[in-house]
Enzyme design. Structure first.
Site, PDB file in Angstrom:
ATOM      1  N   HIS A  47      -9.508   1.740   4.304  1.00 36.06           N
ATOM      2  CA  HIS A  47      -8.255   1.870   5.057  1.00 36.06           C
ATOM      3  C   HIS A  47      -8.483   2.818   6.228  1.00 36.06           C
ATOM      4  CE1 HIS A  47      -4.181   2.907   6.178  1.00 36.06           C
ATOM      5  NE2 HIS A  47      -3.817   1.775   5.615  1.00 36.06           N
ATOM      6  N   LYS A  64       0.121   4.334  -0.347  1.00 37.64           N
ATOM      7  CA  LYS A  64      -0.462   5.574   0.185  1.00 37.64           C
ATOM      8  C   LYS A  64      -0.164   6.724  -0.784  1.00 37.64           C
ATOM      9  CE  LYS A  64      -0.020   3.472   4.661  1.00 37.64           C
ATOM     10  NZ  LYS A  64       0.013   3.600   6.102  1.00 37.64           N
ATOM     11  N   GLY A 101       2.254   2.162  10.702  1.00 33.94           N
ATOM     12  CA  GLY A 101       3.255   3.216  10.592  1.00 33.94           C
ATOM     13  C   GLY A 101       3.958   3.540  11.898  1.00 33.94           C
ATOM     14  N   ASN A 159       0.864  -1.184   0.000  1.00 35.41           N
ATOM     15  CA  ASN A 159       0.000   0.000   0.000  1.00 35.41           C
ATOM     16  C   ASN A 159       0.899   1.232   0.000  1.00 35.41           C
ATOM     17  OD1 ASN A 159      -1.872   2.011   0.403  1.00 35.41           O
ATOM     18  ND2 ASN A 159      -2.202   1.523   2.574  1.00 35.41           N
ATOM     19  N   GLU A 166      -6.798   5.126   7.412  1.00 32.67           N
ATOM     20  CA  GLU A 166      -6.515   6.542   7.136  1.00 32.67           C
ATOM     21  C   GLU A 166      -7.708   7.205   6.441  1.00 32.67           C
ATOM     22  OE1 GLU A 166      -2.775   5.917   5.151  1.00 32.67           O
ATOM     23  OE2 GLU A 166      -1.862   5.376   7.072  1.00 32.67           O
ATOM     24  N   GLU A 211      -5.948  -4.703  10.204  1.00 31.49           N
ATOM     25  CA  GLU A 211      -4.883  -3.747  10.488  1.00 31.49           C
ATOM     26  C   GLU A 211      -5.174  -3.029  11.799  1.00 31.49           C
ATOM     27  OE1 GLU A 211      -2.647  -2.575   6.660  1.00 31.49           O
ATOM     28  OE2 GLU A 211      -4.308  -1.187   6.894  1.00 31.49           O
ATOM     29  N   SER A 259       3.013  -2.342  10.209  1.00 33.15           N
ATOM     30  CA  SER A 259       4.446  -2.481  10.475  1.00 33.15           C
ATOM     31  C   SER A 259       5.034  -3.829  10.061  1.00 33.15           C
ATOM     32  CB  SER A 259       4.762  -2.185  11.952  1.00 33.15           C
ATOM     33  OG  SER A 259       4.433  -0.830  12.260  1.00 33.15           O
TER      34      SER A 259
END
Ligand code: PGA
Length: 252
Positions: free
Chosen positions: A96, A12, A174, A10, A98, A168, A213
């Protein structure tokens, strides 16, 4: 039942088209003999056409990172499933964290997006996961049940197995703080049981990835967990060598 692992990078909001091209030329020789695992890169919209062209005939599939649920309409700034399909994009990341946290993505919209992706011939990677607060408050299962039930509500049982779910935990994205094997296995087995509750066979064959991660040095351990069918990789997918290493760990 054998499920082919999927390693999806991914990106991003990273990589211009020129940077994407440099990446794929470095990645392809590293994964040309990859066997026993599927490989995907989820790229910005502006990189899609170039990545589809450059990866044709290779083991690398190209995914988008979001889409609208309507096929067309007055939705300025949005992209639809048929638009992606016409570019030969293989699938799309949906929900996702985010997008949920920063752009107001709702379960209600996802309940429309997942079936719209399937109808357009795209493989949806539906992301779910709990916050740190929810985990500390022992709310992980409640959150996952809610997201899975809501977001997959519009998918008929006969097509459930075509969906890919990515678990996730938000606190692991991250942060360099990867979930312990036991935590990942437990949450993913729970998600599988939820899907099995709707359709036994779908629960058996649906692929569930771990994300958060994932790096070359922890991938093998995570990918060996019985219910983990691959990884959704953020930061470590931006470098062709580290992404290829994770892919190799999945194909073992
Ligand atoms: P990370 O991101 O691997 O950089 O933690 C994962 C993701 O957001 O999908």
């Amino acid at each position: 039942m054998a499920r082919t692992p999927l390693v999806a990078g991914n990106w991003k909001m990273y990589k211009t088209e020129a940077q994407a091209e440099e990446f794929i030329q470095a990645l392809l020789p590293r994964v040309s003999s990859l066997d026993g695992a599927d490989l995907a890169i989820c790229v910005p919209f502006t990189d899609l056409r170039a990545m589809v062209d450059s990866s044709r005939g290779s083991p690398v599939e190209v995914f988008a990172q979001n889409m609208h649920y309507e096929p067309e309409g007055p939705f300025t700034g949005e992209i639809s499933a048929p638009m992606l399909g016409e570019l030969d994009v293989r699938g799309v990341v949906l929900g996702h964290s985010e997008r949920r946290q920063l752009f107001g993505e709702t379960d209600k919209a996802l309940a429309l997006k997942v079936p719209a992706a399937l109808d357009a011939g795209l493989v949806p990677i539906l992301c779910v996961g709990e916050t740190e607060e929810e985990r500390d408050g022992e709310e992980t299962e409640r959150k996952l049940r809610h997201q899975i039930n809501e977001d997959l509500a519009g998918v008929p049982a006969a097509r459930l197995a075509e969906v890919v779910v990515a678990y996730e935990p938000i606190w692991a994205i991250g942060t360099g703080r990867v979930a312990e094997g036991e935590q990942a296995q437990e949450a993913i087995a729970f998600i599988r049981a939820l899907v099995s509750g709707r359709d036994e066979a779908a629960g058996e064959s649906l692929r569930i990835l771990y994300g958060g991660s994932v790096k070359p040095d922890n991938a093998a351990e995570l990918l060996a967990l019985p219910d983990v069918d691959g990884a959704l990789v953020g930061g470590a997918s931006l470098d062709p060598a580290s992404f290829a290493e994770i892919a190799a760990a999945a194909s073992r």
